[in-house]
Design a protein around this motif. Structure first.
Motif, PDB file in Angstrom:
ATOM      1  N   GLN A 197       1.012  -1.494  -0.254  1.00  0.00           N
ATOM      2  CA  GLN A 197      -0.099  -0.311  -0.181  1.00  0.00           C
ATOM      3  C   GLN A 197       0.905   1.275  -0.058  1.00  0.00           C
ATOM      4  OE1 GLN A 197      -2.341  -1.553   3.416  1.00  0.00           O
ATOM      5  NE2 GLN A 197      -4.151  -0.371   1.906  1.00  0.00           N
ATOM      6  N   VAL A 198       1.941   1.438   0.807  1.00  0.00           N
ATOM      7  CA  VAL A 198       2.271   2.368   1.071  1.00  0.00           C
ATOM      8  C   VAL A 198       4.199   1.956   1.393  1.00  0.00           C
ATOM      9  CG1 VAL A 198       3.194   4.652   2.493  1.00  0.00           C
ATOM     10  CG2 VAL A 198       0.879   3.931   1.739  1.00  0.00           C
ATOM     11  N   GLN A 199       5.006   2.203   0.567  1.00  0.00           N
ATOM     12  CA  GLN A 199       6.603   1.999   0.467  1.00  0.00           C
ATOM     13  C   GLN A 199       7.077   3.312   1.696  1.00  0.00           C
ATOM     14  OE1 GLN A 199       5.319   1.267  -2.810  1.00  0.00           O
ATOM     15  NE2 GLN A 199       3.968  -0.278  -1.822  1.00  0.00           N
ATOM     16  N   LEU A 200       7.953   2.577   2.034  1.00  0.00           N
ATOM     17  CA  LEU A 200       8.759   4.061   2.530  1.00  0.00           C
ATOM     18  C   LEU A 200      10.034   3.345   2.642  1.00  0.00           C
ATOM     19  CD1 LEU A 200       6.758   4.904   5.702  1.00  0.00           C
ATOM     20  CD2 LEU A 200       6.618   5.939   3.490  1.00  0.00           C
ATOM     21  N   VAL A 201      11.594   4.202   1.770  1.00  0.00           N
ATOM     22  CA  VAL A 201      12.318   3.903   1.929  1.00  0.00           C
ATOM     23  C   VAL A 201      13.973   4.551   2.100  1.00  0.00           C
ATOM     24  CG1 VAL A 201      14.840   2.877   0.363  1.00  0.00           C
ATOM     25  CG2 VAL A 201      11.799   2.543  -0.088  1.00  0.00           C
ATOM     26  N   GLU A 202      14.189   4.579   3.250  1.00  0.00           N
ATOM     27  CA  GLU A 202      15.018   5.498   4.188  1.00  0.00           C
ATOM     28  C   GLU A 202      16.654   5.142   3.412  1.00  0.00           C
ATOM     29  OE1 GLU A 202      12.419   3.836   8.256  1.00  0.00           O
ATOM     30  OE2 GLU A 202      13.727   2.716   5.441  1.00  0.00           O
ATOM     31  N   SER A 203      16.965   6.131   3.848  1.00  0.00           N
ATOM     32  CA  SER A 203      18.904   6.078   3.167  1.00  0.00           C
ATOM     33  C   SER A 203      19.089   7.384   4.003  1.00  0.00           C
ATOM     34  CB  SER A 203      19.012   6.457   1.883  1.00  0.00           C
ATOM     35  OG  SER A 203      18.158   7.949   1.664  1.00  0.00           O
TER      36      SER A 203
END
Length: 124
Positions: free
Chosen positions: A1-7
């Motif tokens: 549904q929602v993708q969150l990608v940290e960097s």
């Protein structure tokens, strides 16, 4: 549904700076907020900062006020956490999270989606 990608995590010396990024994709919401949490070794997950996506109101944990700044970029659908004057106690795994409704930003239970996190290590 929602993708969150940290960097943006990494190793930095005390007093240094890092900027974390969290890019969101998948769907849209109204009146939502984005937040950052962290968890150090042997500690519970704690709130760091949050920002309302539309109005831009920000909220910070007392431990990071004056040192960390949360911001957003609507065009990139990305939230940032600028961390200055880093201390060893800032070390931990940092998570980006999305809250689908406004209010009560300091608790992890109110957040609906989470990223995988990124490691921040502050050491000399």
């Amino acid at each position: 549904q929602v993708q969150l990608v940290e960097s943006g995590g990494g190793l930095v010396q005390p007093g240094g700076s890092l900027r974390l990024s969290c890019e969101a994709s998948g769907r849209t919401f109204t009146n939502y907020a984005m937040g950052w949490f962290r968890q150090g070794s042997g500690k519970e997950r704690e709130f760091v900062a949050a920002i309302r996506w539309s109005g831009g109101s920000t909220y910070y944990a007392d431990s990071v006020k004056g040192r960390f700044t949360i911001s957003r970029d609507h065009a990139k659908n990305t939230v940032y956490l600028r961390m200055n004057s880093l201390k060893p106690e800032d070390t931990g795994f940092y998570y980006c999270a999305l809250k689908a409704r406004y209010g009560d930003y300091g608790g992890p239970r109110g957040y609906d989606y989470w990223g995988q996190g990124t490691q921040v290590t502050v050491s000399s």
